[in-house]
Design a protein around this motif. Structure first.
Motif, PDB file in Angstrom:
ATOM      1  N   HIS A  35       0.831  -1.218   0.000  1.00 61.44           N
ATOM      2  CA  HIS A  35       0.000   0.000   0.000  1.00 61.44           C
ATOM      3  C   HIS A  35       0.860   1.260   0.000  1.00 61.44           C
ATOM      4  O   HIS A  35       0.674   2.137  -0.852  1.00 61.44           O
ATOM      5  CB  HIS A  35      -0.934  -0.008   1.217  1.00 61.44           C
ATOM      6  CG  HIS A  35      -1.683   1.270   1.396  1.00 61.44           C
ATOM      7  ND1 HIS A  35      -2.631   1.703   0.503  1.00 61.44           N
ATOM      8  CD2 HIS A  35      -1.610   2.219   2.362  1.00 61.44           C
ATOM      9  CE1 HIS A  35      -3.112   2.873   0.907  1.00 61.44           C
ATOM     10  NE2 HIS A  35      -2.507   3.200   2.039  1.00 61.44           N
ATOM     11  N   ILE A  36       1.776   1.374   0.950  1.00 55.17           N
ATOM     12  CA  ILE A  36       2.532   2.631   1.039  1.00 55.17           C
ATOM     13  C   ILE A  36       3.490   2.808  -0.144  1.00 55.17           C
ATOM     14  O   ILE A  36       3.663   3.917  -0.636  1.00 55.17           O
ATOM     15  CB  ILE A  36       3.261   2.802   2.386  1.00 55.17           C
ATOM     16  CG1 ILE A  36       4.311   1.732   2.612  1.00 55.17           C
ATOM     17  CG2 ILE A  36       2.273   2.861   3.529  1.00 55.17           C
ATOM     18  CD1 ILE A  36       5.194   1.971   3.840  1.00 55.17           C
ATOM     19  N   LEU A  37       4.089   1.717  -0.610  1.00 52.23           N
ATOM     20  CA  LEU A  37       5.050   1.856  -1.715  1.00 52.23           C
ATOM     21  C   LEU A  37       4.371   2.071  -3.061  1.00 52.23           C
ATOM     22  O   LEU A  37       4.997   2.586  -3.987  1.00 52.23           O
ATOM     23  CB  LEU A  37       5.974   0.637  -1.764  1.00 52.23           C
ATOM     24  CG  LEU A  37       6.895   0.488  -0.553  1.00 52.23           C
ATOM     25  CD1 LEU A  37       7.672  -0.826  -0.637  1.00 52.23           C
ATOM     26  CD2 LEU A  37       7.833   1.664  -0.424  1.00 52.23           C
ATOM     27  N   SER A  38       3.103   1.703  -3.179  1.00 55.34           N
ATOM     28  CA  SER A  38       2.408   1.940  -4.447  1.00 55.34           C
ATOM     29  C   SER A  38       1.599   3.242  -4.428  1.00 55.34           C
ATOM     30  O   SER A  38       1.356   3.825  -5.476  1.00 55.34           O
ATOM     31  CB  SER A  38       1.490   0.766  -4.785  1.00 55.34           C
ATOM     32  OG  SER A  38       0.482   0.608  -3.815  1.00 55.34           O
ATOM     33  N   THR A  39       1.210   3.704  -3.259  1.00 57.03           N
ATOM     34  CA  THR A  39       0.366   4.894  -3.167  1.00 57.03           C
ATOM     35  C   THR A  39       1.157   6.165  -2.902  1.00 57.03           C
ATOM     36  O   THR A  39       0.888   7.217  -3.507  1.00 57.03           O
ATOM     37  CB  THR A  39      -0.680   4.728  -2.043  1.00 57.03           C
ATOM     38  OG1 THR A  39      -1.360   3.491  -2.248  1.00 57.03           O
ATOM     39  CG2 THR A  39      -1.681   5.849  -2.047  1.00 57.03           C
TER      40      THR A  39
END
Length: 71
Positions: A35-39
């Motif tokens: 989630h954090i690395l894609s968003t």
């Protein structure tokens, strides 16, 4: 000891800190990292720095898929 450079050691420490904080908040670590690395790369933190709090492991705004269902 396990890093070739000081920057490598610092990068490892940051990742370990993120992982352990996610664990402490009972998140699914893999899905949280996804989630954090894609968003986060698409978020303009300079314009709205307050949005960073939505990505913290304790945020109520995290998607359900980041949460562990094994409780």
């Amino acid at each position: 000891m396990f890093s070739d450079t000081a920057k490598g050691a610092q990068a490892s420490a940051v990742v370990y800190s993120i992982v352990e904080t996610a664990k402490a908040n009972k998140l699914n670590v893999f899905m949280y990292l996804v989630h954090i690395l894609s968003t986060m790369p698409g978020v303009d933190f300079k314009t709205t720095p307050s949005i960073l709090k939505d990505f913290m492991p304790w945020s109520e705004k995290l998607p359900d898929y980041c949460r562990n269902t094994k409780d």
